[in-house]
Design an enzyme around this catalytic site. Sequence first.
Site, PDB file in Angstrom:
ATOM      1  N   ARG A 258      25.883   9.154 -43.518  1.00 30.09           N
ATOM      2  CA  ARG A 258      24.466   8.809 -43.330  1.00 30.09           C
ATOM      3  C   ARG A 258      24.327   7.774 -42.218  1.00 30.09           C
ATOM      4  O   ARG A 258      24.662   6.605 -42.403  1.00 30.09           O
ATOM      5  CB  ARG A 258      23.859   8.270 -44.637  1.00 30.09           C
ATOM      6  CG  ARG A 258      22.378   7.901 -44.486  1.00 30.09           C
ATOM      7  CD  ARG A 258      21.642   7.785 -45.800  1.00 30.09           C
ATOM      8  NE  ARG A 258      22.027   6.628 -46.579  1.00 30.09           N
ATOM      9  CZ  ARG A 258      21.400   6.222 -47.692  1.00 30.09           C
ATOM     10  NH1 ARG A 258      20.363   6.913 -48.147  1.00 30.09           N
ATOM     11  NH2 ARG A 258      21.811   5.162 -48.360  1.00 30.09           N
TER      12      ARG A 258
ATOM     13  N   ASP B 190      20.612  -2.020 -53.027  1.00 24.76           N
ATOM     14  CA  ASP B 190      20.766  -1.858 -51.588  1.00 24.76           C
ATOM     15  C   ASP B 190      19.440  -2.174 -50.934  1.00 24.76           C
ATOM     16  O   ASP B 190      18.529  -2.723 -51.566  1.00 24.76           O
ATOM     17  CB  ASP B 190      21.294  -0.467 -51.224  1.00 24.76           C
ATOM     18  CG  ASP B 190      20.305   0.660 -51.529  1.00 24.76           C
ATOM     19  OD1 ASP B 190      19.138   0.367 -51.883  1.00 24.76           O
ATOM     20  OD2 ASP B 190      20.691   1.824 -51.404  1.00 24.76           O
TER      21      ASP B 190
END
Length: 541
Positions: free
Chosen positions: A162, A446
């Site tokens: 990603r 996150d």
Amino acid sequence: MTISISRIPNVPNAENILTDEALAFIEQLHVRFAGTRDDLLAARAERRTGYSAAKRIDFDPETEQVRNGDWKVAEAPAALRDRRVEITGPASPAKMAINALNSGAKVWLADLEDASTPSWDNVIDAVANLTAAARGELSFTSEDGKTYQLRDDAPLAVVVVRPRGWHLNENNVLINGKPAVGALVDFGLHFFHNAKVLAASGQGPFYYLPKMEHYLEVRLWNEIFTFAQEQLGIDYGTVRATMLIETIPAAFQMDEFLYELRDHVSGLNAGRWDYLFSIIKTFREAGDDFIMPDRADVAMTAPMMRAYTELLVKTCHKRGAFAMGGMAAFIPNRREPEVTAAAFAKVRDDKTREANDGFDGSWVAHPDLVGICQEVFDSVLGDKPNQLHKQRPEVEVTAEQLLDVPSAPGQVTEAGVRANLYVAVAYTAVWLSGNGAVAIHNLMEDAATAEISRSQIWQQIRNEVVAADTGNTITADLVKGILAEEVERLRGEVKDEARFAAYYQPAADLIGKLTSGKEEDFEDFLTLPAYELLDKEYVSK
């Protein structure tokens, strides 16, 4: 050459990643595509203003023929047909990369985005680790002499990388004196060094694409994949990407996303926290109908989240693409067996719902959760690799259902404000220290969870929300006082005053500004101003 870098990072094999040939490839990508990226970001801001003023988004009538058309995406390569368990985490340091590859998960989302601080050292170390992993050569020896190696007794997780979202730049790479596009640096370096190796083994190159809001942003990625394959002599369609549906505009364009990337796509993913953040960000001035309860109360069973996930499964399977479920963020704690057992039960329930809804797999944040997720999906899939056969024709989702925030159960509380401030400051502080995946209160936080934490508070102040537990109106002054208390609480927990001054105080200052309730202080992404702080002298390089 008009491309330059700030320095060679002090990480193993950095000089083998930042070669003249690799940098020339990145420059080519920028010459062709960076201008389009800039235009697309400008268009985002204009659309958002319109959505907020109208208090509504709808399915685009101009693309109705795509939604109603009879078409399919390309068939998945063999390596991506069984994705029942995916583990997520950063590709730096090497120890974490090895643990993810060895975890027993079918796929590893190797994250250069929300679970990674994009310091220059981290970016290049991640690419170096992925490059070694692609060749089966990744290993690591800790300071105490413990060696970590790739397992040879079972399959390794398939790597899906990603890169950063379109909004982030890379200040350590300049092209004609301007910062490079972070996504093009991440993709360009990984693809240049690994595409041929991965294609030869049938293991890629595969990508996850984050944060997109419009099908034209997807079209840009398709053009990049096509160009990159041509430049390196890779067969057209070798690249496969899974797109995260983690913005509210994207929920109205799932068919369009798949269509634009139809020769290079493998599926869509339901990204819970960023999706909620996007709703708040998009409709932040739109009034009470878009005020969410405390983030801990917004479960995937809320009507608007059910509409979103069921539409995703239906759309994916209609087009022959995989539907990937959301994150199980719990971190087991051996010191709290009762808490861990209760959390495992919640994870099992969540994954059971996803498997029964037709998802083809789901995410976990910790190796200890791989077995639970696998067991649940095994019980539903049996000997099938996926659930593409489960078409869900009975699902019909309207714009009103996707935007039905008021039906979400729960309340706004002052305790929730306090929890949000604690998480936002604690996460941002650790992010500034170089670690983008942070365990806080047994959850892997996150950037997405920090985003919803700070944006909720901004929205609550702006709309003068009354806290259900105290009766107090949530004002800038109230938040300022709670923030000061939470900062002192963190000071006591951190204990190291130098570390607190280096990371926690700057994080507190930033979160204080971002939660003011003033329009000029609302940043589209927390990581934009935080990234500029990485250049300050107190951040370790």
